[in-house]
Design a protein around this motif. Structure first.
Motif, PDB file in Angstrom:
ATOM      1  N   LEU A 233      11.037 -66.657  33.030  1.00 21.55           N
ATOM      2  CA  LEU A 233       9.666 -66.731  32.511  1.00 21.55           C
ATOM      3  C   LEU A 233       8.787 -67.603  33.399  1.00 21.55           C
ATOM      4  N   LEU A 234       9.369 -68.722  33.838  1.00 19.33           N
ATOM      5  CA  LEU A 234       8.644 -69.598  34.748  1.00 19.33           C
ATOM      6  C   LEU A 234       8.273 -68.834  36.018  1.00 19.33           C
ATOM      7  N   GLY A 235       9.223 -68.036  36.512  1.00 19.06           N
ATOM      8  CA  GLY A 235       8.961 -67.211  37.688  1.00 19.06           C
ATOM      9  C   GLY A 235       7.818 -66.245  37.442  1.00 19.06           C
ATOM     10  N   LEU A 236       7.816 -65.634  36.266  1.00 16.86           N
ATOM     11  CA  LEU A 236       6.753 -64.680  35.924  1.00 16.86           C
ATOM     12  C   LEU A 236       5.395 -65.374  35.912  1.00 16.86           C
ATOM     13  N   VAL A 237       5.367 -66.594  35.349  1.00 14.64           N
ATOM     14  CA  VAL A 237       4.112 -67.351  35.331  1.00 14.64           C
ATOM     15  C   VAL A 237       3.635 -67.608  36.761  1.00 14.64           C
TER      16      VAL A 237
END
Lengths: 221, 225
Positions: B18-22
């Motif tokens: 999710l952090l990567g997606l952000v």
């Protein structure tokens, strides 16, 4: 800013770069031929109404158009071999990703092109006793393909640019060779400048040709 | 094919994905915010600049459009710092590359939109005594921008897909996170499949919105005629 450019290491490695360029072109040409052929089939499937044909084709097109091509290549290189019965090397993985991606985009071009041909053309073919396949092959496709050509050539341009992504999984194309040379010779400025210029020299004439062709097509109606 | 799927390993690291997606979205939005105005400037220079400006701007646009983005990214990340002596981190290099790369495409969208406006509109505003800048700002651009919206949004989606390249210079976007989780868990099949699904969900949702807007615009322009 007093940087001294030194291109001797680039020139000294011209053989490696040439091999890389060859590999880029081989990869691009392979994926173009396979991608367009598969795209024609998928585009035809999307044009049919039967859900059993239409739905898988639609799903295929949406998945490959709506995910990044680098993710596709990485998936085929790192994930697919685990369930694949045959061995997958970098060339196969890159070809799979780029071919399927090109197929998905060209399927949409085929579909739009066929749709752009007036309905009366189909009916006229039918009126003189042609079957569906005959109408498609003799009447509709010859007219549609002319209109589709610029879009296909644009796909070819995009594809040539995308071949550079194969460097990420260490397929020895131009970008990968450049990376190797720049690490060995500590010349990233010269190497990456030259490699960008080579790509430009390779792709720009093609892009220019597409623009000219589009104008000509517009003039002739 | 007796492979045993295990998605639990991946779900445990889902917050990293999710952090990567952000981070992916962050790069996309910043590149867009910078790329669109640069694109407009390039388009205007290519259309109305004097000859000395027009030729190099045209060349720059074509160069950015016809070289692979990964070559541009590597140039900005590996070559530019040596040339200028200024340290540049993966994040800045990515923003710089994708803002410039997409600005070239936006420039062509702007140019196409401006050129598509009937010359009568220029003449009419001239007849009212407007200068070229006024005509452009008040008459031409408002009409052109409306026509450009679909092409614009499609470019934005292309840009989001292209930002996956930042993983190659170790910026922690979604693809980079997936790759590092795959290496630590040896579950590359599950990790890459989930990452691909995440990309698909986000990009497909954007595509649907674009299609909806396109359909609405088509109805609006039909009603106007």
């Amino acid at each position: 800013m007093g940087y001294q450019f030194d291109f001797s290491a680039v020139i000294g490695n011209w053989k490696l770069l040439l091999i890389g360029l060859q590999n880029s072109i081989i990869l691009g040409a392979t994926c173009l031929v396979l991608g367009l052929s598969l795209g024609l089939i998928v585009g035809g499937m999307r044009y049919m109404r039967a859900p059993i044909v239409n739905w898988p084709a639609t799903a295929f097109v949406e998945v490959f158009r709506n995910t990044p091509v680098l993710v596709q290549i990485m998936w085929f290189f790192f994930a697919f071999p685990i369930i694949s019965p045959v061995e997958i090397n970098a060339f196969t993985a890159a070809s799979l990703g780029l071919t399927l991606n090109t197929a998905a985009f060209s399927a949409e071009i085929f579909r739009a092109g066929i749709r752009s041909v007036e309905k009366g053309q189909w009916e006229a073919g039918k009126a003189i006793g042609m079957t569906y396949i005959q109408q498609l092959r003799r009447i509709v496709l010859p007219q549609a393909i002319r209109r589709m050509l610029p879009a296909f050539m644009n796909r070819a341009v995009e594809l040539m640019k995308m071949t550079s992504l194969a460097s990420v999984i260490a397929y020895g194309e131009l970008m990968h060779k450049a990376k190797q040379i720049s690490t060995l010779e500590f010349n990233p400025i010269e190497m990456y400048t030259v490699v960008a210029l080579i790509f430009f020299a390779l792709i720009f004439p093609l892009a220019l040709f597409v623009q000219r062709f589009e104008l000509k097509l517009k003039d002739s109606g | 094919m007796g492979y045993e799927w295990d998605f639990l390993v991946v779900l445990r690291d889902f917050d990293l994905l999710l952090l990567g997606l952000v981070n992916t979205l962050k790069v996309t939005v910043l590149a867009l915010v910078l790329g669109v105005p640069i694109g407009l400037a390039l388009a205007l220079l290519r259309l109305y600049g004097n000859l000395v400006v027009r030729a190099p701007v045209g060349l720059l646009i074509e160069f950015l459009r016809t070289t692979p983005p990964i070559a541009q990214l590597f140039w900005f990340f590996f070559a530019l710092p040596i040339l200028t002596g200024i340290e540049i981190d993966p994040f800045r290099a990515s923003i710089l590359t994708f803002a410039l790369q997409s600005s070239a495409f936006f420039a062509e969208v702007f140019r196409g939109g401006i050129v598509s406006i009937d010359t009568g509109q220029w003449e009419a505003s001239k007849a009212l005594g407007m200068s070229r800048n006024e005509s452009l700002r008040r008459i031409i651009l408002p009409q052109a921008v409306k026509r450009m919206i679909p092409a614009f949004l499609e470019r934005a989606i292309e840009l989001m897909k292209t930002t996956t390249l930042v993983s190659t210079i170790s910026y922690a976007d979604l693809l980079y996170q997936a790759n590092s989780i795959a290496q630590s868990t040896y579950r590359s099949l599950e990790v890459f499949s989930i990452a691909a699904a995440m990309y698909f969900l986000v990009i497909f949702a954007c595509s649907m919105i674009v299609r909806y807007i396109e359909a609405r615009l088509a109805i609006a322009s039909e009603a106007a005629h």
